[in-house]
Design an enzyme around this catalytic site. Structure first.
Site, short mmCIF file in Angstrom:
data_model
loop_
_atom_site.label_atom_id
_atom_site.label_comp_id
_atom_site.label_asym_id
_atom_site.label_seq_id
_atom_site.Cartn_x
_atom_site.Cartn_y
_atom_site.Cartn_z
N GLY A 74 38.62 7.42 60.06
CA GLY A 74 39.78 7.10 59.24
C GLY A 74 40.71 6.13 59.93
N GLY A 204 35.04 11.46 57.32
CA GLY A 204 34.03 12.50 57.09
C GLY A 204 34.33 13.84 57.75
N CYS A 326 46.82 15.07 66.46
CA CYS A 326 47.13 13.88 67.24
C CYS A 326 48.40 14.05 68.05
CB CYS A 326 47.33 12.68 66.32
SG CYS A 326 45.91 12.38 65.32
N1 PLP Z 1 45.00 9.88 58.43
C1 PLP Z 1 45.31 11.18 58.33
C2 PLP Z 1 46.28 11.62 57.28
C3 PLP Z 1 44.74 12.10 59.20
O1 PLP Z 1 45.06 13.39 59.09
C4 PLP Z 1 43.83 11.63 60.18
C5 PLP Z 1 43.24 12.58 61.16
O2 PLP Z 1 43.78 13.61 61.45
C6 PLP Z 1 43.53 10.27 60.23
C7 PLP Z 1 44.14 9.42 59.33
C8 PLP Z 1 42.57 9.72 61.23
O3 PLP Z 1 41.25 10.02 60.89
P1 PLP Z 1 40.11 9.98 62.02
O4 PLP Z 1 40.28 11.23 62.84
O5 PLP Z 1 38.84 9.98 61.24
O6 PLP Z 1 40.32 8.76 62.78
#
Ligand code: PLP
Length: 379
Positions: A74, A204, A326
């Protein structure tokens, strides 16, 4: 970890890969390991597998095949959408986003400030919802990008994306609308044409596929520039050999999804059950808005520090989060933006559910939280 029972309530951070995702991934690793760009039969088989997943995803979100770009996650999809504003600077320099986006949006947008973009960051109300009036006031002819998430990862707050898209397209003719739908994809039905978004991000590993696969929906009329340059894969939009096994795993995860509307109701019942128990037992106050996505429930266990509680629960094999995955111990900027007090923020826990959670999981959680409040010293 597989040999004892755990109660996993951190599904917004990541989910356990489901059987079909693992099966499809293994099958691709063993039987379909060709490079989709190779001209021989092994390459063609791999390409066919990738295209078949592309078709499924396109169908699932009401898009055309060509509109799906596979990414590694993402974060990459968000960065691709946002950094493409650099190539539209001749049309305007305003970008509108919110203060409660995921860091992969916030940091990408921040980096554009150095290139002369004017960033408007909309603040949410006490429920974590962005005001359409504020958006309307911020939109102008110089706006080239609006990026607003569909569901907030910390609170589950659902943003009014359809209305925001309508406003954007009416008032800012040069703007693309990007929506980070990572927390909504596979949980609530998404139709990109109905929403009116130009760009949409999904990942995913939030829906029981492994980590390392995501996609960006990019509508045919939206011309963006790739982030990764090279061999021209993904119609030139994302160079790098496609990870066929992970793409196939995503297919497995999507095929394994239950009826989303039915599952939403079940998640709502589970979430309501948790809320009722937490409030009636005077364990916690609720931070998520009443009408949030029921897969995410943010609460404050007043008087106790989130991290202390998180580790207490961990020792009982119950896994929750003290915020977003995060933020790693940082205070929640999302709750701060919603006007929550330091006390509420310091004691916040995020419970996030999947279709595999049960009311019995909630009962055990409540039992252990009661035990925690008897055992642990107040902060
Ligand atoms: N956007 C949102 C709202 C998320 O919750 C996350 C991951 O926690 C991401 C983006 C990032 O996705 P990825 O972990 O696949 O990089």
């Amino acid at each position: 970890m597989g040999c004892f029972h755990i109660i996993y309530l951190d599904n917004s951070a990541t989910t356990k890969p489901c059987g079909k995702a693992i099966e499809y991934m293994n099958k691709a690793l063993c039987d379909n390991w060709g490079n989709p760009s190779s001209l021989h039969i092994l390459g063609m088989n791999a390409e066919m597998a990738v295209d078949s997943v592309r078709n499924s995803i396109a169908k699932f979100i009401g898009a055309a095949n060509k509109e799906i770009i596979f990414t590694s996650c993402g974060t990459e999809a968000n960065n691709t959408a946002i950094m493409s504003a650099l190539h539209r600077k001749n049309r305007g320099n305003r970008i509108i986003t919110t203060t409660i986006e995921h860091p992969s949006v916030l940091q990408a947008v921040n980096s554009l400030e150095k290139f002369g973009f004017e960033i408007i960051r909309l603040k949410p109300d006490g429920n974590g919802i962005i005001s359409l009036c504020d958006l309307e006031n911020a939109l102008n002819d110089k706006t080239v990008l609006v990026s607003i998430m569909l569901v907030n990862n910390e609170t589950g707050a659902i943003e009014p994306i359809k209305q925001a898209c309508e406003l954007t397209h009416r008032l800012a003719k040069n703007a693309f609308f990007h929506c980070d739908a990572v927390q909504a994809f596979g949980k609530s039905p998404i139709n990109v044409k109905n929403l009116g978004v130009d760009l949409l991000t999904a990942s995913g590993h939030k829906i029981h596929a492994p980590k390392g696969i995501g996609f960006l929906y990019c509508s045919q009329k939206t011309h963006i520039a790739p982030l990764l340059l090279g061999g021209g894969q993904e119609s030139g939009m994302r160079s790098g050999t496609e990870c066929v096994p992970l793409i196939c795993a995503l297919q497995g995860a999507i095929e394994d999804l239950p009826d989303l509307a039915k599952q939403y109701k079940t998640a709502q019942e589970l979430c309501d059950y948790a809320k009722e128990k937490l409030v009636n037992n005077k364990i916690a106050t609720i931070n998520s808005p009443e009408d949030a996505l029921p897969y995410v429930l943010n609460v404050s266990v007043n008087g106790y520090r989130s991290e202390t509680l998180l580790h207490f629960l961990e020792r009982k094999n119950i896994f929750v989060s003290s915020g977003s995955a995060c933020s790693k111990g940082n205070v929640s900027y999302v709750l701060k933006e919603m006007g929550k007090s330091d006390k509420e923020i310091d004691s916040a826990l995020r419970l996030s559910f999947s279709r595999f959670n049960t009311k019995e999981d909630i009962d055990v959680l409540i039992e252990q939280l009661i035990s925690a409040t008897k055992t642990l010293r107040k902060a």
